[in-house]
Write a protein that holds these residues in place. Sequence first.
Motif, PDB file in Angstrom:
ATOM      1  N   UNK A  85      -2.841  20.630  85.501  1.00  0.00           N
ATOM      2  CA  UNK A  85      -3.603  21.845  85.252  1.00  0.00           C
ATOM      3  C   UNK A  85      -3.232  23.133  83.999  1.00  0.00           C
ATOM      4  N   UNK A  86      -3.063  22.171  82.998  1.00  0.00           N
ATOM      5  CA  UNK A  86      -2.873  22.692  81.283  1.00  0.00           C
ATOM      6  C   UNK A  86      -1.472  23.241  81.693  1.00  0.00           C
ATOM      7  N   UNK A  87      -1.123  24.480  80.814  1.00  0.00           N
ATOM      8  CA  UNK A  87      -0.372  25.305  81.294  1.00  0.00           C
ATOM      9  C   UNK A  87      -0.917  26.893  82.041  1.00  0.00           C
ATOM     10  N   UNK A  88      -1.681  26.726  82.261  1.00  0.00           N
ATOM     11  CA  UNK A  88      -2.628  27.623  83.241  1.00  0.00           C
ATOM     12  C   UNK A  88      -1.239  28.566  84.585  1.00  0.00           C
ATOM     13  N   UNK A  89       0.329  28.277  84.356  1.00  0.00           N
ATOM     14  CA  UNK A  89       1.699  28.281  85.082  1.00  0.00           C
ATOM     15  C   UNK A  89       1.918  29.532  84.473  1.00  0.00           C
ATOM     16  N   UNK A  90       1.849  29.147  82.825  1.00  0.00           N
ATOM     17  CA  UNK A  90       2.856  29.482  81.978  1.00  0.00           C
ATOM     18  C   UNK A  90       2.833  30.644  82.076  1.00  0.00           C
ATOM     19  N   UNK A  91       1.790  31.784  81.997  1.00  0.00           N
ATOM     20  CA  UNK A  91       1.712  32.899  82.330  1.00  0.00           C
ATOM     21  C   UNK A  91       2.844  33.264  84.335  1.00  0.00           C
ATOM     22  N   UNK A  92       2.883  32.995  84.670  1.00  0.00           N
ATOM     23  CA  UNK A  92       2.913  33.394  85.743  1.00  0.00           C
ATOM     24  C   UNK A  92       4.346  33.566  85.539  1.00  0.00           C
ATOM     25  N   UNK A  93       5.358  32.077  85.107  1.00  0.00           N
ATOM     26  CA  UNK A  93       6.312  32.081  84.766  1.00  0.00           C
ATOM     27  C   UNK A  93       6.435  33.606  83.659  1.00  0.00           C
ATOM     28  N   UNK A  94       5.664  33.893  82.704  1.00  0.00           N
ATOM     29  CA  UNK A  94       6.317  34.828  81.506  1.00  0.00           C
ATOM     30  C   UNK A  94       6.471  36.327  83.131  1.00  0.00           C
ATOM     31  N   UNK A  95       5.636  36.105  83.593  1.00  0.00           N
ATOM     32  CA  UNK A  95       5.384  37.533  84.574  1.00  0.00           C
ATOM     33  C   UNK A  95       7.042  37.709  85.626  1.00  0.00           C
ATOM     34  N   UNK A  96       7.524  36.447  84.960  1.00  0.00           N
ATOM     35  CA  UNK A  96       9.012  36.748  87.134  1.00  0.00           C
ATOM     36  C   UNK A  96       9.690  37.055  85.549  1.00  0.00           C
ATOM     37  N   UNK A  97       9.862  36.661  83.870  1.00  0.00           N
ATOM     38  CA  UNK A  97      11.062  36.484  83.512  1.00  0.00           C
ATOM     39  C   UNK A  97      10.485  38.025  82.512  1.00  0.00           C
ATOM     40  N   UNK A  98       9.416  38.743  83.013  1.00  0.00           N
ATOM     41  CA  UNK A  98       9.355  39.943  82.504  1.00  0.00           C
ATOM     42  C   UNK A  98       9.361  40.982  82.969  1.00  0.00           C
ATOM     43  N   UNK A  99       9.623  40.416  84.807  1.00  0.00           N
ATOM     44  CA  UNK A  99       9.915  40.950  85.379  1.00  0.00           C
ATOM     45  C   UNK A  99      11.666  41.652  85.533  1.00  0.00           C
ATOM     46  N   UNK A 100      12.374  40.196  85.317  1.00  0.00           N
ATOM     47  CA  UNK A 100      13.910  40.242  85.363  1.00  0.00           C
ATOM     48  C   UNK A 100      13.956  41.087  83.838  1.00  0.00           C
ATOM     49  N   UNK A 101      13.650  40.666  83.137  1.00  0.00           N
ATOM     50  CA  UNK A 101      13.664  41.594  82.239  1.00  0.00           C
ATOM     51  C   UNK A 101      13.625  43.160  82.743  1.00  0.00           C
ATOM     52  N   UNK A 103      13.875  45.229  84.647  1.00  0.00           N
ATOM     53  CA  UNK A 103      14.476  45.199  85.602  1.00  0.00           C
ATOM     54  C   UNK A 103      16.256  44.989  85.059  1.00  0.00           C
ATOM     55  N   UNK A 104      16.373  44.620  84.245  1.00  0.00           N
ATOM     56  CA  UNK A 104      17.243  44.262  83.234  1.00  0.00           C
ATOM     57  C   UNK A 104      17.679  45.304  82.161  1.00  0.00           C
ATOM     58  N   UNK A 105      16.825  45.733  81.731  1.00  0.00           N
ATOM     59  CA  UNK A 105      16.574  46.864  81.084  1.00  0.00           C
ATOM     60  C   UNK A 105      17.058  48.554  81.676  1.00  0.00           C
ATOM     61  N   UNK A 106      16.248  48.849  82.819  1.00  0.00           N
ATOM     62  CA  UNK A 106      15.969  49.216  83.617  1.00  0.00           C
ATOM     63  C   UNK A 106      17.666  49.822  83.898  1.00  0.00           C
ATOM     64  N   UNK A 107      18.710  48.219  84.473  1.00  0.00           N
ATOM     65  CA  UNK A 107      20.147  48.712  85.547  1.00  0.00           C
ATOM     66  C   UNK A 107      21.328  48.729  83.821  1.00  0.00           C
ATOM     67  N   UNK A 108      20.261  48.857  83.071  1.00  0.00           N
ATOM     68  CA  UNK A 108      22.278  48.646  81.846  1.00  0.00           C
ATOM     69  C   UNK A 108      21.494  50.249  81.816  1.00  0.00           C
ATOM     70  N   UNK A 109      20.454  51.127  81.237  1.00  0.00           N
ATOM     71  CA  UNK A 109      20.143  52.123  81.146  1.00  0.00           C
ATOM     72  C   UNK A 109      20.695  53.156  82.098  1.00  0.00           C
ATOM     73  N   UNK A 110      21.052  52.865  83.154  1.00  0.00           N
ATOM     74  CA  UNK A 110      21.215  53.556  84.793  1.00  0.00           C
ATOM     75  C   UNK A 110      22.692  53.847  84.361  1.00  0.00           C
ATOM     76  N   UNK A 111      23.203  52.730  84.471  1.00  0.00           N
ATOM     77  CA  UNK A 111      24.556  52.427  83.831  1.00  0.00           C
ATOM     78  C   UNK A 111      24.757  53.311  82.689  1.00  0.00           C
ATOM     79  N   UNK A 112      24.215  53.431  81.459  1.00  0.00           N
ATOM     80  CA  UNK A 112      24.921  54.059  80.161  1.00  0.00           C
ATOM     81  C   UNK A 112      23.987  55.692  80.678  1.00  0.00           C
TER      82      UNK A 112
END
Length: 304
Positions: A85-101, A103-112
Amino acid sequence: MGHSHSHSHTPGPTAGGQRRLWPMVVAVGLIGGYFVVELVTGILVNSLALIADAGHMLTDVVALVMGLIALLLGRHGRITDTRSFGWHRAEVFTAVANAVLLMGVAVFVLYEAVERIGNDPQVPGLTLIVVALVGLAVNIGVMFLLRADAKESIAVRGAYLEVLADAVGSVGVLIAGIVAMTTGWGYADIVVAVLIALWVVPRAVRLAVDALRILNQQAPAHVDVEALRADLAEIPTVDDVHDLHVWTLTTGMDVATVHLGSAQPNAEVLPAAQAVLARHGLEHATVQVDPDDGQRRCRDELTW
Ligand SMILES: [Zn+2]
């Protein structure tokens, strides 16, 4: 034993020759450079709005870099026997990483933001205005750079939409700067930071849900599996439809496998099945026709 593959690979959105790489390279440079400037300025002048917007920018940098890598690999890399399947799923992993990132930014900003309540925050309005204007210029410039290619490539379009959304963040910082400069009300910085943080959360959740759907091998929302099963059962001589699986390899690439029970399989069963699947948007399907004994094996010996 009646195995067959439908090999009608339709040209993907990126098919059609060499993509232009330089717009993405310039975009990564501009957005990446601006991210560093905005984060450092935000920390130096203690502006939460700048830090929040920079956090959001970071996810754009990730999306742009992944889009660039996808283009460099010629969509999604060389297909090999062991990496079929080549690296087709790479963009799915990126999407998960970006979503976590995100949400992390949102939590940090709200806490601050909560931490800063009652501290009479002071931010230099002019600095915010200048940084925001530079950010707007960068965003608009990158949008023009990517606009032509965004029509043809999913990877570029994703990056383009991210950058478009980011212009809104820059407008927010601009407003915080103007309010801070004209009225001296430093809380504008925190209000805008919280708005940016809350604004990215629904997008992060949608991104995560879409990606987790794909990782869980669920049928794409636009395929009506029940109707597909019914249509397959309508094919002459087909008396059973089992092991029907529909899933998404990555955005825009849907796959299906199915077994059709047929006591007298004729030459038309397979083309008819492929036509039904194609009508449901499933060009890449693997169909197996089971004679009677094969059906029994599927039913009695295979448990999943
Ligand atoms: Zn079977």
